[in-house]
Design a protein around this motif. Structure first.
Motif, short mmCIF file in Angstrom:
data_model
loop_
_atom_site.label_atom_id
_atom_site.label_comp_id
_atom_site.label_asym_id
_atom_site.label_seq_id
_atom_site.Cartn_x
_atom_site.Cartn_y
_atom_site.Cartn_z
N ASN A 61 0.85 -1.19 0.00
CA ASN A 61 0.00 0.00 0.00
C ASN A 61 0.89 1.24 0.00
OD1 ASN A 61 -1.77 2.07 0.49
ND2 ASN A 61 -2.73 1.15 2.29
N GLY B 118 0.30 4.00 1.04
CA GLY B 118 0.13 4.68 2.30
C GLY B 118 0.72 3.93 3.48
N ASP C 63 -9.25 -4.30 -0.16
CA ASP C 63 -9.29 -3.94 1.25
C ASP C 63 -10.73 -4.04 1.76
OD1 ASP C 63 -6.62 -3.66 1.60
OD2 ASP C 63 -6.58 -1.50 1.51
N GLN C 64 -11.28 -2.90 2.19
CA GLN C 64 -12.63 -2.90 2.75
C GLN C 64 -13.68 -2.60 1.68
OE1 GLN C 64 -12.06 0.22 5.56
NE2 GLN C 64 -10.90 -1.04 7.01
N ASP D 9 -11.79 4.78 0.59
CA ASP D 9 -11.04 5.77 1.36
C ASP D 9 -9.71 6.02 0.64
OD1 ASP D 9 -9.70 7.36 3.12
OD2 ASP D 9 -9.89 6.04 4.85
N ASP E 248 -7.62 8.38 1.07
CA ASP E 248 -6.56 8.84 1.97
C ASP E 248 -5.75 7.66 2.52
OD1 ASP E 248 -7.47 11.36 1.52
OD2 ASP E 248 -8.61 11.50 3.38
N ARG E 249 -6.38 6.50 2.54
CA ARG E 249 -5.67 5.30 3.02
C ARG E 249 -4.51 4.93 2.10
NH1 ARG E 249 -5.91 0.47 5.79
NH2 ARG E 249 -5.45 -1.41 4.57
N TYR E 250 -4.61 5.36 0.84
CA TYR E 250 -3.60 4.95 -0.14
C TYR E 250 -2.66 6.10 -0.52
CZ TYR E 250 -7.19 1.42 -0.41
OH TYR E 250 -8.11 0.46 -0.08
N LYS F 56 2.88 8.26 2.50
CA LYS F 56 3.25 8.98 3.72
C LYS F 56 4.75 9.19 3.76
CE LYS F 56 -0.62 7.11 6.39
NZ LYS F 56 -1.26 6.45 5.23
N ASN G 5 -9.72 13.97 3.13
CA ASN G 5 -10.47 14.06 4.38
C ASN G 5 -11.89 14.60 4.20
OD1 ASN G 5 -10.20 13.35 7.16
ND2 ASN G 5 -10.32 15.53 7.68
#
Length: 810
Positions: free
Chosen positions: A420, A422, A452-453, A480, A482-484, A487, A532
């Motif tokens: 991932n 992220g 994922d989910q 989502d 932002d999960r990916y 960072k 977000n």
């Protein structure tokens, strides 16, 4: 007998002397240049091309019949543009074989050939007329040869002792694919060219072209033979070298060697000892590869092969990629063969990623029908990224019908754990199928599963390969994004907010992929979180072509309301953007809180945007904003300043107002706010500055009208809010505000968005208060004067009545 032999010898000698004399007389009296006009006319009549022979033709008769043609030029079909030319051309024929209808060309020498071969957009070429006439001539010759007259007999046999081509240039213009390929400095020398004769060939040239980009030197040397009747071609001791630039590779070295026996039309071949080696550079990577085919044969009776192997390695910077291929020895027939185990191993190391992939499976097929199948082709993945383990598999049957040009993956089953971006692991489990039709240039795929989910279903398509048109219809229950998002690396310093914003502002958006993207499709997402910001029931239809992407309509449920609009992105230097968006009934506070981490304005209502911009960075994009916007909010608050409290503070200083008081000032505080029951305003945006002249804020206590500039590019505010106290609700306003009823308090707002300063202009208040007092005094004086005048009138009237009484005695 002796006399007979003697007379015969004398007769032969006399005949030879007569032939020599006749040849001498013919050579002395015959001038081939007298026939040039006839030759030129025949070429014009037969081909509609213009032949030019500016020099003299020179003939030789013994020991060979030869012609020195000098320079030649021939035009395009039905045109005057040059098709081909040579600087100098000579050829010679052996005389005696002509008596048995055999053309034995001793030598062909051509120097300085210049030719342009062109394929037009409709697929035709500039030499189609020559091929058509060759075919017609062949049919005519066959018909003539079938007769039984004098013309019948053994067919003419083509035999060339050698060809030498020097300093040639050939330009290929492919207008259908918009590309050019040029061969320059072409030198070619061959040995004997004749059916069944073993010979040799040596060639060197430089190749330049685009699509693919190529600038390379080619050197080729090989022995060869051919059988035109069987359409068979053999190469012995083949050696070819390519050096230069090709398809993005620089410093390329490619070497091919081996033997080959080919029958292309019958799809039969034998390869022996074939080796291919390549090395070069691509960007910052060094690439090396090899392929070895010790034996591979496809004959009428058998299909067989030795152990095949190959490998490729690419290394550069932090990335290292290695791949190897192998297949065991096998045997079979053209109608039924089987390779028991193909294997492809790939290893990738890059930064914290260390992954391996293995593709394996058996392949069987029918070469005559061009049918190939693999009952179970398996991809296995293993490795890790940092501390995250990667793994999984993708399994599918594969069938390929090359006659119909179709490939099908009928039952795809994927269960993969992938890295991932992220951080952590991304799990994909899906089933589906895919199909490719090379003839129609289409491809389609269906996938259903979980990411994922998220539960998704996708229908993907491809129409045309050059350029490709992508189609898609994707549905996802929740996503989502932002999960990916990537960072920061562990241990990296966290930048200060302002520094982070500056880095983000300068990061240029890259839309170069739009230049070649052709796509059409839609996406549906039940619940979406991006940057977000949360939305629901998202629907986006996308069209991309000619460097432009249109997302319209964009519809979603958004923070208690709905959003609808369109977005257009046009790739270029700089990229251009256009956004039309209507937000209806949304709760602005939570939206802003999620989007920017703070909620300077809250309330529920409508927002309209119609803006355009351009730029190569986010700073440029903000500073180039143009268009309009409008707000209509109810039952909310403006945070950072409490205007009502500022007015109350002003009440405490009313007794000191003299016009020279300094303005009351402060800095906006997050805990303070100005409540409103209604807020409306429209904005004209020019070069990143939003101008507002009609702000209206209403509450039970005050009315605010405003005008000013919001500089989005510099993130600064320069605004004047004029606050007027109105009738207050019981218990809310108090005597302080009641005393200021009807007074307008000017509040100046200015500074960066992160620390907006405010000032109450007491001088302006004093002026207005004095004016109001003066107006009040004017009314009071007017009333007193009116009262005094009435009193004076009454007094005068009383006095007059008394005087009249005395005069008349009454």
């Amino acid at each position: 007998m002796r006399k007979t032999l003697k007379y015969a010898a004398l007769a032969v000698a006399a005949l030879l002397a007569l032939l020599v004399a006749a040849a001498g007389i013919f050579a002395a009296t015959f001038n081939p240049n007298d026939y040039k006009p006839l030759l030129i006319r025949l070429v014009q009549e037969k081909t509609q091309r213009t032949l030019a022979i500016p020099g003299d033709i020179k003939l030789s008769f013994f020991p060979k019949l030869g012609a020195d043609l000098g320079p030649l030029r021939i035009s395009e079909h039905k045109g005057s543009a040059e098709f081909a030319s040579v600087r100098h051309a000579t050829l010679s024929l052996a005389l005696l074989p002509l008596l048995s209808r055999q053309f034995v060309v001793d030598q062909v020498r051509i120097d300085g050939l210049r030719a342009t071969i062109r394929r037009n957009k409709d697929g035709s070429t500039n030499f189609d007329d020559l091929l058509a006439r060759d075919e017609d001539a062949g049919r005519g010759a066959g018909a003539a040869g079938g007769g039984g007259g004098e013309g019948s007999g053994a067919p003419l046999r083509f035999d060339i002792d050698g060809v030498r081509l020097t300093d040639a240039s050939v330009l290929f213009e492919d207008r259908q694919q918009a590309r050019r390929i040029e061969l320059s400095g072409l030198d070619l020398e061959t040995g004997k060219i004749a059916d069944g004769a073993a010979s040799q060939l040596e060639l060197s040239t430089r190749i330049k072209g685009d699509r693919p980009d190529v600038d390379a030197a080619l050197a080729l040397k090989t022995g060869f033979s051919f059988d035109l009747a069987a359409k068979a071609y053999r190469f012995k001791g083949l050696g070819a070298d390519v050096k230069g630039r090709l398809a993005g590779f620089s410093d390329l070295g490619l070497r091919l060697s081996g033997d080959a026996d080919l029958k292309p039309q019958a799809r039969r071949f034998v390869l022996d000892g074939v080796k291919l080696a390549v090395d070069g550079k691509r960007s910052a990577e060094t690439i090396k590869g090899r392929l070895e085919i010790p034996k591979l044969a496809l004959t009428d009776a058998t299909v067989s092969g030795g152990k095949l192997s190959g490998e490729v390695a690419a290394a550069g910077g932090a990335r290292d990629v290695r791949a190897s291929f192998s297949a065991p020895a096998f045997e079979g027939s053209p109608q039924a063969f089987r390779i028991p185990a193909l294997a492809l191993d790939i290893a990738l190391r890059q930064d914290r990623l260390d992954a391996k992939a293995n593709v394996s499976g058996a392949v069987s097929g029918d070469i005559d029908k061009l049918l190939f199948t693999s009952p179970q082709l398996t991809l296995k993945l293993s490795g890790k990224q940092g501390d995250t383990a990667l793994g999984g598999s993708l399994v599918t049957p594969v069938s390929a019908n090359l006659q119909q040009q179709q490939v099908e993956l009928s039952r795809i089953a994927a269960d993969l754990n992938l890295p991932n971006p992220g951080g952590g692991m991304l799990k994909l489990k899906a089933d589906g199928q895919a199909r490719v039709d090379l003839g129609k240039k289409t491809a389609s795929a269906r996938l259903d599963g979980r990411l994922d989910q998220s539960v998704f279903n996708a229908r993907l398509g491809l129409n045309g390969f050059a350029p490709p048109l992508y189609t898609f219809d994707v549905g996802i229950d929740q996503l989502d994004l932002d999960r990916y998002r990537a960072k920061a690396a562990p241990g990296a310093a966290t930048p200060a907010p302002q520094a982070a914003q500056g880095a983000t502002a300068q990061r240029p958006p890259d839309f170069s992929a739009l230049q070649k993207l052709h796509a059409n499709g839609s996406m549906r997402i039940g619940a979406l979180k991006a940057a977000n910001v949360r939305s629901s029931n998202v629907r986006v239809d996308v069209r991309a072509a000619n460097g432009r992407l249109d997302a319209s309509p964009i519809a979603a449920g958004l923070y208690g309301g709905s959003a609808s609009g369109a977005l257009t992105i046009t790739a270029g230097n700089p990229a251009r953007f256009a956004l039309r968006q209507t937000l209806s009934g949304i709760d602005v506070g939570p939206l802003l809180k999620d989007a920017i981490g703070k909620d300077p304005v809250s309330g529920k209502g409508n927002v309209q945007l119609d803006v355009t911009t351009r730029g190569m960075s986010f700073d440029q994009i903000r500073k180039a904003l143009n268009g309009s916007a409008r707000l209509e909010l109810r039952d909310g608050a403006v945070r950072g300043i409490n205007i009502a409290q500022a007015v109350r503070d002003a009440k405490a200083r009313l007794g000191q107002l003299r016009g020279d008081e300094k303005a009351q000032a402060g800095t906006a505080a997050g805990a303070e706010k100005t409540d409103f029951s209604e807020l409306t305003g429209s904005f004209r945006i020019t070069d990143g500055v939003a101008r507002n002249d009609d702000l209206s804020i209403k509450s039970p206590l005050i009315r605010v009208a405003g005008a000013g500039d919001i500089n989005l590019g510099a993130e600064r505010l320069d605004y004047l809010a004029r606050t007027t106290v109105v009738s207050t609700l019981q218990g809310q306003g108090g005597p302080e505000l009641q005393a200021l009823k009807g007074l307008t308090v000017p509040v100046r707002l200015s500074g960066p968005f992160s620390a907006i300063g405010w000032q109450v202009d007491f001088a302006g208040m004093a002026t207005e208060l004095a004016k109001r007092k003066l107006d009040e005094r004017k009314d009071e004086v007017r009333e007193k004067a009116q009262k005094a005048l009435e009193e004076q009138k009454e007094k005068v009237r009383s006095q007059l009545q008394e005087q009249l009484k005395g005069l008349f005695g009454k």
